[in-house]
Design a protein around this motif. Structure first.
Motif, PDB file in Angstrom:
ATOM      1  N   GLY A  25       0.809  -1.213   0.000  1.00 18.33           N
ATOM      2  CA  GLY A  25       0.000   0.000   0.000  1.00 18.33           C
ATOM      3  C   GLY A  25       0.841   1.261   0.000  1.00 18.33           C
ATOM      4  O   GLY A  25       1.812   1.387   0.748  1.00 18.33           O
ATOM      5  N   SER A  26       0.468   2.220  -0.860  1.00 10.15           N
ATOM      6  CA  SER A  26       1.195   3.477  -0.957  1.00 10.15           C
ATOM      7  C   SER A  26       0.527   4.537  -0.096  1.00 10.15           C
ATOM      8  O   SER A  26      -0.566   4.359   0.428  1.00 10.15           O
ATOM      9  CB  SER A  26       1.233   3.941  -2.417  1.00 10.15           C
ATOM     10  N   ASP A  27       1.211   5.667   0.048  1.00  5.65           N
ATOM     11  CA  ASP A  27       0.632   6.780   0.802  1.00  5.65           C
ATOM     12  C   ASP A  27      -0.656   7.271   0.150  1.00  5.65           C
ATOM     13  O   ASP A  27      -1.597   7.666   0.844  1.00  5.65           O
ATOM     14  CB  ASP A  27       1.652   7.924   0.889  1.00  5.65           C
ATOM     15  N   ALA A  28      -0.703   7.235  -1.189  1.00  5.60           N
ATOM     16  CA  ALA A  28      -1.900   7.684  -1.887  1.00  5.60           C
ATOM     17  C   ALA A  28      -3.089   6.773  -1.585  1.00  5.60           C
ATOM     18  O   ALA A  28      -4.221   7.236  -1.429  1.00  5.60           O
ATOM     19  CB  ALA A  28      -1.651   7.733  -3.399  1.00  5.60           C
ATOM     20  N   MET A  29      -2.841   5.464  -1.466  1.00  8.31           N
ATOM     21  CA  MET A  29      -3.923   4.533  -1.156  1.00  8.31           C
ATOM     22  C   MET A  29      -4.452   4.773   0.246  1.00  8.31           C
ATOM     23  O   MET A  29      -5.665   4.772   0.485  1.00  8.31           O
ATOM     24  CB  MET A  29      -3.437   3.084  -1.321  1.00  8.31           C
ATOM     25  N   LEU A  30      -3.528   5.001   1.227  1.00  8.61           N
ATOM     26  CA  LEU A  30      -3.954   5.276   2.596  1.00  8.61           C
ATOM     27  C   LEU A  30      -4.704   6.601   2.684  1.00  8.61           C
ATOM     28  O   LEU A  30      -5.701   6.723   3.404  1.00  8.61           O
ATOM     29  CB  LEU A  30      -2.741   5.281   3.531  1.00  8.61           C
ATOM     30  N   ALA A  31      -4.238   7.612   1.938  1.00 14.00           N
ATOM     31  CA  ALA A  31      -4.905   8.917   1.957  1.00 14.00           C
ATOM     32  C   ALA A  31      -6.306   8.809   1.370  1.00 14.00           C
ATOM     33  O   ALA A  31      -7.263   9.404   1.883  1.00 14.00           O
ATOM     34  CB  ALA A  31      -4.065   9.939   1.189  1.00 14.00           C
ATOM     35  N   ALA A  32      -6.442   8.046   0.260  1.00 16.81           N
ATOM     36  CA  ALA A  32      -7.765   7.867  -0.333  1.00 16.81           C
ATOM     37  C   ALA A  32      -8.693   7.105   0.608  1.00 16.81           C
ATOM     38  O   ALA A  32      -9.875   7.434   0.735  1.00 16.81           O
ATOM     39  CB  ALA A  32      -7.633   7.124  -1.674  1.00 16.81           C
ATOM     40  N   ALA A  33      -8.143   6.082   1.308  1.00 16.04           N
ATOM     41  CA  ALA A  33      -8.960   5.324   2.257  1.00 16.04           C
ATOM     42  C   ALA A  33      -9.426   6.204   3.410  1.00 16.04           C
ATOM     43  O   ALA A  33     -10.587   6.129   3.846  1.00 16.04           O
ATOM     44  CB  ALA A  33      -8.160   4.137   2.793  1.00 16.04           C
ATOM     45  N   LYS A  34      -8.539   7.027   3.915  1.00 19.12           N
ATOM     46  CA  LYS A  34      -8.908   7.924   5.025  1.00 19.12           C
ATOM     47  C   LYS A  34      -9.992   8.908   4.588  1.00 19.12           C
ATOM     48  O   LYS A  34     -10.977   9.133   5.308  1.00 19.12           O
ATOM     49  CB  LYS A  34      -7.671   8.679   5.508  1.00 19.12           C
ATOM     50  N   ALA A  35      -9.847   9.479   3.399  1.00 22.54           N
ATOM     51  CA  ALA A  35     -10.843  10.429   2.897  1.00 22.54           C
ATOM     52  C   ALA A  35     -12.196   9.762   2.697  1.00 22.54           C
ATOM     53  O   ALA A  35     -13.249  10.315   3.029  1.00 22.54           O
ATOM     54  CB  ALA A  35     -10.357  11.069   1.592  1.00 22.54           C
ATOM     55  N   ALA A  36     -12.193   8.532   2.132  1.00 27.14           N
ATOM     56  CA  ALA A  36     -13.456   7.828   1.901  1.00 27.14           C
ATOM     57  C   ALA A  36     -14.138   7.487   3.216  1.00 27.14           C
ATOM     58  O   ALA A  36     -15.364   7.580   3.345  1.00 27.14           O
ATOM     59  CB  ALA A  36     -13.197   6.555   1.092  1.00 27.14           C
ATOM     60  N   THR A  37     -13.356   7.111   4.233  1.00 28.67           N
ATOM     61  CA  THR A  37     -13.930   6.758   5.528  1.00 28.67           C
ATOM     62  C   THR A  37     -14.505   7.980   6.229  1.00 28.67           C
ATOM     63  O   THR A  37     -15.606   7.938   6.790  1.00 28.67           O
ATOM     64  CB  THR A  37     -12.857   6.096   6.412  1.00 28.67           C
TER      65      THR A  37
END
Length: 602
Positions: A25-37
């Motif tokens: 997992g990249s930083d972009a994937m974690l950032a997108a997950a946080k925003a979606a949550t």
């Protein structure tokens, strides 16, 4: 078609990757997950390091978002239509972690069963896969899937059955009580017959005397159908919850298939619309790759409408200024010279395309040919200049003679006064005809001219012309034609005036009945017309020679009016000419008497 995926959940307030596939997992994937949550809706990112597109779908348990399912892939290949299906399944797994699911079914088994069932709702074996999942997850021994036709209210379609006789299902679906149960099902829980309550008629066909469980397939308040399962024993609450989860996923799959079909139809309509317009249209996706190229754009930029799709658009649009539009954040309009062999001025307009969440999905570029617009503007400017000249000439004469007559009436001879009055009348009539022509052209813009058809003797009408240098040949007998007399006469006068204006010799006017038509020919001995100019003679505001226009006068609307007036009476008009010999203008209208008559000279 993702290259990487991850299930991300919140643990002690921190977003943690619970499961992953593909690259870490990249930083972009974690950032997108946080925003979606946090926002509770889909989130999109662009991974600057890898250039991959990242999409995160929130995992919901009831009204709460407990994490996100994140996928990453190339913008062109990534398909996210079915992401919601797997996000809902992942939410069930996350919500039950680490406890086992009902009936000993693990989260992995639930996810696998749901994924197998809804992998491709459009596929012919979709209903069979759903029943396979029901058998594996809850031990269903038989079942069938009923889909409600959204386009035909009251119509049921049995998509697939297993363990039931087809004729029994058909008879059951014709039973009013059972049809009402399947069509009117709006509840979110399954139905199980109470003690002593008869099962639906279809129950008699289940092997081993099992009871039927009717599972509603509903999503977002919309009833899509029912899943009927035959179970040996009444399910406990845990098994019931598992069956409801399966029903929700099947309903989401059906809705996704329907939405995908609608999107495909709309995409097809948009493509047809883009190819129907005459201006060049280019659509690029969020990654800057060609998504649509219509015919005019392919011709303008020398692109292939099929082979270029999915390829980067940067540097392929012929002008650096246009290329900069692909990098702009806002909408813009610029002017540029485009085209390899014959560059012309275009107005390039760029507009961002957004989804319903206002996320940018690409750009639309529209190229408007300014050369055509400027030619039209120049044509209008030339016409206005000609009209000004045509109005000024007779007005100058009228004003001059009027002042002379007012100031020197007593001093002028009778001959001078008579000449002045005759000139006033001539130029006033010229002004009147010019204004009538302009008003008639303006009226033609609203449709065909109105005609008042009546029987007219064309031979007598043409024979009444009494002009110097005009020689008339017409039949001795009457030639009766159903026409609009005033408009027919207007065409004749226009053609004769032109012939007299552009020649110095004799002008011949002939009337001939030929092959069911009455032809009127106006022939002169003038300089003739170049053959390449003849097709545009009868177009509006066309002047073949500016020098001739200034020398002889004219607005460029006379022959246009002639064409429209002749066509309104069911006729046709054309020109035959040879350079240095002269020109013949002929117009014909349907004849009442087809037989030819002898000619007489007048």
């Amino acid at each position: 078609r993702a290259t990487a995926a991850a299930v991300v959940g919140r643990v002690d307030g921190v977003m943690v990757i619970l499961a992953s596939a593909g690259v870490p997992g990249s930083d972009a994937m974690l950032a997108a997950a946080k925003a979606a949550t946090e926002r509770g809706r889909i989130s999109r990112r662009l991974d600057r390091e890898s250039g991959l597109s990242v999409v995160a779908e929130p995992l919901r348990i009831g009204p709460r978002a407990v994490g996100a399912l994140v996928v990453a892939g190339t913008p062109r290949a990534l398909q996210t239509v079915s992401l919601l299906l797997f996000a809902d399944a992942a939410a069930v797994a996350v919500g039950h972690r680490p406890s086992p699911l009902a009936s000993g079914t693990s989260a992995a088994e639930l996810l696998g069963g749901v994924a197998d069932a809804v992998a491709d709702p459009e596929h012919a074996t979709f209903a069979g896969r759903v029943l396979d999942a029901a058998e594996r997850l809850v031990g269903a021994t038989a079942g069938f899937l009923v889909v409600v036709d959204g386009t035909a209210p009251g119509r049921l379609t049995v998509a697939h059955q297993r363990g039931y006789d087809r004729e029994q299902i058909r008879a059951a679906c014709q039973d009013p009580a059972f049809r009402d149960l399947l069509l009117g099902y709006q509840m979110t829980s399954t139905t199980w017959p109470a003690a002593g309550e008869p099962t639906p008629p279809v129950g008699s066909g289940a092997p081993g005397g099992e009871k039927n469980l009717v599972v509603p397939l509903a999503v977002a308040g919309r009833h899509l159908g029912c899943l009927v399962l035959a179970l040996a024993v009444e399910p406990d609450p845990s098994a019931r919850a598992l069956i409801q989860a399966l029903g929700r996923h099947v309903a989401i799959a059906l809705r996704s298939a329907e939405q995908a079909k609608r999107l495909a139809e709309r995409d097809g309509q948009f493509t047809v619309l883009a190819h129907a317009v005459s201006e060049a249209v280019v659509v690029v996706d969020s990654g800057g790759c060609f998504e649509l190229i219509n015919g005019p754009a392919a011709e303008l930029f020398h692109l292939s409408t099929a082979l270029e799709l999915g390829q980067p658009a940067k540097g392929r649009l012929g002008d650096a200024v246009v290329g900069e539009l692909l990098a702009d954040d806002g909408d813009r309009t610029v002017e540029a010279f485009l085209g390899r062999q014959d560059p012309r001025a275009y107005r390039a307009t760029m507009r961002h395309l957004f989804d319903r969440h206002r996320n940018s999905t690409g750009r639309l570029l529209l190229f408007h040919d300014l050369a055509t617009e400027r030619r039209a503007n120049q044509l209008m400017a030339d016409f206005i200049a000609v009209i000004g000249h045509e109005l000024r000439t007779p007005l100058t004469v009228v004003l001059g003679y009027s002042n002379t007559l007012v100031n020197r009436w007593d001093k002028l001879s009778d001959a001078s006064r008579s000449a002045a009055l005759e000139s006033l009348a001539t130029n006033a009539n010229r002004l009147h005809r010019l204004i009538d022509d302009l008003l008639l052209v303006a009226g033609l813009e609203d449709g065909e001219p109105r005609v008042q058809v009546q029987p007219v003797d064309v031979a007598a009408l043409v024979g009444a012309l009494d002009l110097k240098r005009v020689k008339i040949r017409r039949p001795n007998e009457p030639v009766i034609v159903h026409i609009d007399r005033s408009k027919f006469e207007q065409v004749l006068i226009h053609l004769v005036d032109n012939a007299l204006k552009f020649s110095t010799g004799e002008v011949a006017v002939d009337v001939v009945v030929r092959m069911g038509e009455v032809e009127v020919t106006v022939a002169d001995q003038g300089p003739g017309i170049f053959s390449g100019d003849i097709p545009q003679l009868f177009e509006r505001f066309r002047q073949l020679d500016g020098t001739s226009t200034r020398a002889h006068g004219g607005t460029g609307i006379g022959l246009y009016l002639c064409r429209r007036l002749v066509e309104a009476q069911g006729g046709r008009i054309w020109c035959e000419s040879r350079m240095g010999v002269g020109s013949r203008f002929i117009f014909a209208v349907p004849a009442r008497q087809p037989e030819a008559a002898a000619l007489t000279t007048g």
